[in-house]
Design a protein around this motif. Structure first.
Motif, PDB file in Angstrom:
ATOM      1  N   LYS A   1      20.110 -63.668  -7.777  1.00 31.31           N
ATOM      2  CA  LYS A   1      18.726 -62.384  -7.049  1.00 31.31           C
ATOM      3  C   LYS A   1      18.854 -60.901  -7.691  1.00 31.31           C
ATOM      4  O   LYS A   1      18.045 -60.512  -7.966  1.00 31.31           O
ATOM      5  CB  LYS A   1      19.532 -62.407  -6.000  1.00 31.31           C
ATOM      6  N   MET A   2      19.714 -60.525  -8.562  1.00 32.18           N
ATOM      7  CA  MET A   2      19.503 -58.985  -9.113  1.00 32.18           C
ATOM      8  C   MET A   2      19.014 -59.561 -10.228  1.00 32.18           C
ATOM      9  O   MET A   2      18.505 -58.478 -10.976  1.00 32.18           O
ATOM     10  CB  MET A   2      21.400 -58.943  -9.274  1.00 32.18           C
ATOM     11  N   ARG A   3      19.526 -60.920 -11.417  1.00 26.92           N
ATOM     12  CA  ARG A   3      18.593 -60.820 -12.590  1.00 26.92           C
ATOM     13  C   ARG A   3      17.246 -61.616 -11.644  1.00 26.92           C
ATOM     14  O   ARG A   3      16.525 -60.611 -12.704  1.00 26.92           O
ATOM     15  CB  ARG A   3      18.914 -62.269 -13.158  1.00 26.92           C
ATOM     16  N   ALA A   4      16.888 -62.470 -10.817  1.00 23.85           N
ATOM     17  CA  ALA A   4      15.427 -62.041 -10.282  1.00 23.85           C
ATOM     18  C   ALA A   4      14.736 -60.688 -10.008  1.00 23.85           C
ATOM     19  O   ALA A   4      13.205 -60.469  -9.659  1.00 23.85           O
ATOM     20  CB  ALA A   4      14.886 -62.681  -8.997  1.00 23.85           C
ATOM     21  N   MET A   5      15.560 -59.845  -9.574  1.00 22.61           N
ATOM     22  CA  MET A   5      14.917 -58.354  -9.264  1.00 22.61           C
ATOM     23  C   MET A   5      15.104 -57.041 -10.380  1.00 22.61           C
ATOM     24  O   MET A   5      14.261 -56.588 -10.040  1.00 22.61           O
ATOM     25  CB  MET A   5      16.173 -57.374  -8.574  1.00 22.61           C
TER      26      MET A   5
ATOM     27  N   THR B   1      28.231 -70.210  -4.495  1.00 22.21           N
ATOM     28  CA  THR B   1      29.014 -69.301  -4.305  1.00 22.21           C
ATOM     29  C   THR B   1      28.438 -68.380  -3.811  1.00 22.21           C
ATOM     30  O   THR B   1      27.455 -68.000  -4.401  1.00 22.21           O
ATOM     31  CB  THR B   1      30.211 -68.961  -4.889  1.00 22.21           C
ATOM     32  N   VAL B   2      28.394 -67.374  -3.248  1.00 17.99           N
ATOM     33  CA  VAL B   2      27.455 -65.835  -2.643  1.00 17.99           C
ATOM     34  C   VAL B   2      27.924 -64.718  -3.957  1.00 17.99           C
ATOM     35  O   VAL B   2      26.944 -64.973  -4.112  1.00 17.99           O
ATOM     36  CB  VAL B   2      28.536 -64.729  -1.371  1.00 17.99           C
ATOM     37  N   VAL B   3      28.724 -64.851  -4.813  1.00 17.18           N
ATOM     38  CA  VAL B   3      28.362 -64.760  -5.967  1.00 17.18           C
ATOM     39  C   VAL B   3      27.803 -64.539  -7.196  1.00 17.18           C
ATOM     40  O   VAL B   3      26.848 -64.078  -7.371  1.00 17.18           O
ATOM     41  CB  VAL B   3      29.826 -64.311  -6.159  1.00 17.18           C
ATOM     42  N   THR B   4      27.497 -66.767  -7.120  1.00 19.80           N
ATOM     43  CA  THR B   4      26.294 -66.857  -7.860  1.00 19.80           C
ATOM     44  C   THR B   4      25.496 -66.199  -7.167  1.00 19.80           C
ATOM     45  O   THR B   4      24.200 -65.908  -8.221  1.00 19.80           O
ATOM     46  CB  THR B   4      26.351 -68.579  -7.686  1.00 19.80           C
ATOM     47  N   LYS B   5      24.860 -66.423  -6.182  1.00 21.89           N
ATOM     48  CA  LYS B   5      23.571 -66.210  -5.255  1.00 21.89           C
ATOM     49  C   LYS B   5      23.244 -64.868  -5.449  1.00 21.89           C
ATOM     50  O   LYS B   5      21.694 -64.301  -5.897  1.00 21.89           O
ATOM     51  CB  LYS B   5      23.608 -66.619  -3.739  1.00 21.89           C
TER      52      LYS B   5
END
Length: 110
Positions: free
Chosen positions: A89-93, A81-85
């Motif tokens: 993404k924010m964790r990777a940031m 889902t978009v929320v999961t992505k």
């Protein structure tokens, strides 16, 4: 006394970016606080996203720092889902956000 400095982080997507830009603009106009907005971009060259950031930069006292998005396609399932992505993404940031915060000018207290 130095002006306080606050940080707002906008996750990817115009639905997140525009409200954070407006909030920073509003708060900086009514409070005696300097705001920096970290805008995590979508990664694609979105002309609407670029225009929103440029427009906000022209009319606000907030400092806006764009952080290019990281590719997380290999970290999520194709049907995620978009929320999961966004969460992945924010964790990777995190490292990029830390580096941006470290690069900000610190208040010098006497």
């Amino acid at each position: 006394m130095d002006q306080p400095h606050a940080l707002l982080v906008a996750s990817p997507g115009l639905g997140h970016l525009i409200p954070i830009l407006e909030l920073g603009n509003r708060l900086s106009s009514v409070l005696s606080v300097h705001f920096t907005i970290l805008a995590v971009t979508c990664g694609s060259s979105s002309s609407v996203e670029t225009e929103a950031i440029s427009s906000a930069a022209e009319r606000t006292a907030c400092e806006i720092m764009e952080l290019p998005s990281v590719d997380v396609d290999n970290l999520v399932e194709p049907g995620a889902t978009v929320v999961t992505k966004i969460v992945v993404k924010m964790r990777a940031m995190k490292p990029a956000v830390r580096d941006a915060v470290k690069s900000m000018k610190r208040n010098q207290q006497s």
